[in-house]
Motif scaffolding. Sequence first.
Motif, mmCIF file in Angstrom:
data_model
loop_
_atom_site.group_PDB
_atom_site.id
_atom_site.type_symbol
_atom_site.label_atom_id
_atom_site.label_comp_id
_atom_site.label_asym_id
_atom_site.label_seq_id
_atom_site.Cartn_x
_atom_site.Cartn_y
_atom_site.Cartn_z
ATOM 1 N N UNK A 7 0.828 -1.211 0.000
ATOM 2 C CA UNK A 7 0.000 0.000 0.000
ATOM 3 C C UNK A 7 0.860 1.258 0.000
ATOM 4 N N UNK A 8 2.005 1.201 0.669
ATOM 5 C CA UNK A 8 2.877 2.378 0.743
ATOM 6 C C UNK A 8 3.958 2.374 -0.346
ATOM 7 N N UNK A 9 3.938 1.390 -1.217
ATOM 8 C CA UNK A 9 4.987 1.261 -2.229
ATOM 9 C C UNK A 9 5.051 2.431 -3.218
ATOM 10 N N UNK A 10 3.947 2.946 -3.764
ATOM 11 C CA UNK A 10 4.074 4.065 -4.728
ATOM 12 C C UNK A 10 4.796 5.278 -4.132
ATOM 13 N N UNK A 11 4.487 5.609 -2.882
ATOM 14 C CA UNK A 11 5.152 6.751 -2.247
ATOM 15 C C UNK A 11 6.637 6.460 -2.040
ATOM 16 N N UNK A 12 6.971 5.230 -1.680
ATOM 17 C CA UNK A 12 8.374 4.870 -1.488
ATOM 18 C C UNK A 12 9.148 4.964 -2.808
ATOM 19 N N UNK A 13 8.519 4.552 -3.904
ATOM 20 C CA UNK A 13 9.182 4.641 -5.208
ATOM 21 C C UNK A 13 9.432 6.096 -5.594
ATOM 22 N N UNK A 14 8.438 6.937 -5.348
ATOM 23 C CA UNK A 14 8.626 8.365 -5.666
ATOM 24 C C UNK A 14 9.750 8.966 -4.827
ATOM 25 N N UNK A 15 9.805 8.620 -3.543
ATOM 26 C CA UNK A 15 10.882 9.117 -2.680
ATOM 27 C C UNK A 15 12.245 8.630 -3.168
ATOM 28 N N UNK A 16 12.304 7.371 -3.594
ATOM 29 C CA UNK A 16 13.554 6.809 -4.095
ATOM 30 C C UNK A 16 14.011 7.547 -5.362
ATOM 31 N N UNK A 17 13.073 7.766 -6.293
ATOM 32 C CA UNK A 17 13.424 8.472 -7.527
ATOM 33 C C UNK A 17 13.892 9.894 -7.247
ATOM 34 N N UNK A 18 13.253 10.521 -6.256
ATOM 35 C CA UNK A 18 13.635 11.896 -5.894
ATOM 36 C C UNK A 18 15.048 11.917 -5.302
ATOM 37 N N UNK A 19 15.357 10.961 -4.425
ATOM 38 C CA UNK A 19 16.697 10.889 -3.826
ATOM 39 C C UNK A 19 17.759 10.643 -4.909
ATOM 40 N N UNK A 20 17.473 9.738 -5.836
ATOM 41 C CA UNK A 20 18.425 9.453 -6.912
ATOM 42 C C UNK A 20 18.656 10.699 -7.780
ATOM 43 N N UNK A 21 17.556 11.407 -8.070
ATOM 44 C CA UNK A 21 17.670 12.609 -8.900
ATOM 45 C C UNK A 21 18.485 13.671 -8.182
ATOM 46 N N UNK A 22 18.250 13.852 -6.861
ATOM 47 C CA UNK A 22 19.006 14.848 -6.088
ATOM 48 C C UNK A 22 20.487 14.476 -6.038
ATOM 49 N N UNK A 23 20.785 13.192 -5.898
ATOM 50 C CA UNK A 23 22.173 12.737 -5.862
ATOM 51 C C UNK A 23 22.858 13.002 -7.208
ATOM 52 N N UNK A 24 22.122 12.748 -8.277
ATOM 53 C CA UNK A 24 22.666 12.989 -9.617
ATOM 54 C C UNK A 24 22.933 14.476 -9.841
ATOM 55 N N UNK A 25 22.023 15.338 -9.380
ATOM 56 C CA UNK A 25 22.194 16.785 -9.539
ATOM 57 C C UNK A 25 23.397 17.277 -8.741
ATOM 58 N N UNK A 26 23.597 16.723 -7.532
ATOM 59 C CA UNK A 26 24.751 17.123 -6.718
ATOM 60 C C UNK A 26 26.053 16.740 -7.407
ATOM 61 N N UNK A 27 26.078 15.525 -7.983
ATOM 62 C CA UNK A 27 27.292 15.088 -8.681
ATOM 63 C C UNK A 27 27.574 15.979 -9.891
ATOM 64 N N UNK A 28 26.533 16.356 -10.645
ATOM 65 C CA UNK A 28 26.718 17.216 -11.812
ATOM 66 C C UNK A 28 27.189 18.600 -11.383
ATOM 67 N N UNK A 29 26.634 19.103 -10.266
ATOM 68 C CA UNK A 29 27.077 20.427 -9.775
ATOM 69 C C UNK A 29 28.526 20.366 -9.325
ATOM 70 N N UNK A 30 28.905 19.243 -8.706
ATOM 71 C CA UNK A 30 30.294 19.098 -8.246
ATOM 72 C C UNK A 30 31.236 19.036 -9.447
ATOM 73 N N UNK A 31 30.849 18.345 -10.517
ATOM 74 C CA UNK A 31 31.696 18.269 -11.713
ATOM 75 C C UNK A 31 31.799 19.626 -12.389
ATOM 76 N N UNK A 32 30.674 20.331 -12.405
ATOM 77 C CA UNK A 32 30.675 21.626 -13.066
ATOM 78 C C UNK A 32 31.491 22.655 -12.279
ATOM 79 N N UNK A 33 31.564 22.522 -10.973
ATOM 80 C CA UNK A 33 32.305 23.482 -10.145
ATOM 81 C C UNK A 33 33.804 23.230 -10.158
ATOM 82 N N UNK A 34 34.282 22.051 -10.521
ATOM 83 C CA UNK A 34 35.698 21.736 -10.506
ATOM 84 C C UNK A 34 36.512 22.443 -11.583
ATOM 85 N N UNK A 35 36.115 22.539 -12.820
ATOM 86 C CA UNK A 35 37.023 23.099 -13.843
ATOM 87 C C UNK A 35 37.242 24.569 -13.744
#
Length: 130
Positions: A102-130
């Motif tokens: 019953x709580x699975x759809x919300x858990x999937x959305x939270x997981x996708x959001x965490x993955x997206x935030x992690x990906x954005x942080x990595x891209x910001x870190x790469x962009x800030x290095x050069x």
Amino acid sequence: MAGKAAKSVVKAIGEYQYPWREKLTKYKDELSKGVWGYWELGAWKPLGISARRRARLRKEVLLAGEDWPYDPERKEMRTKRKGHKCDRISAEKRAHTAELMKSMPQKLLDYKKRKWEKKMKEEDAKAAKP
């Protein structure tokens, strides 16, 4: 006359046949120690009165309408039904899985959001290095 004497003798014998009041006062301390016996100084001691005599005394007291406070407290009845443990556990697992689904759809959305935030942080870190 002989009939009256015989009746009085029978009555006297009947009343004194099993003097439970005297026995109750005599064994009151023993009966309060337990049904089967008791531990004293690390050793098991049986009662001073046998189980047969204790049961007979209890029966006489109850038939006379008195109360018998020396019985141990009874445990409450088992409500759990007997059966195989694996059946019970599998039913509990199925119920738990249904609750989690019953709580699975919300858990999937939270997981996708965490993955997206992690990906954005990595891209910001790469962009800030050069």
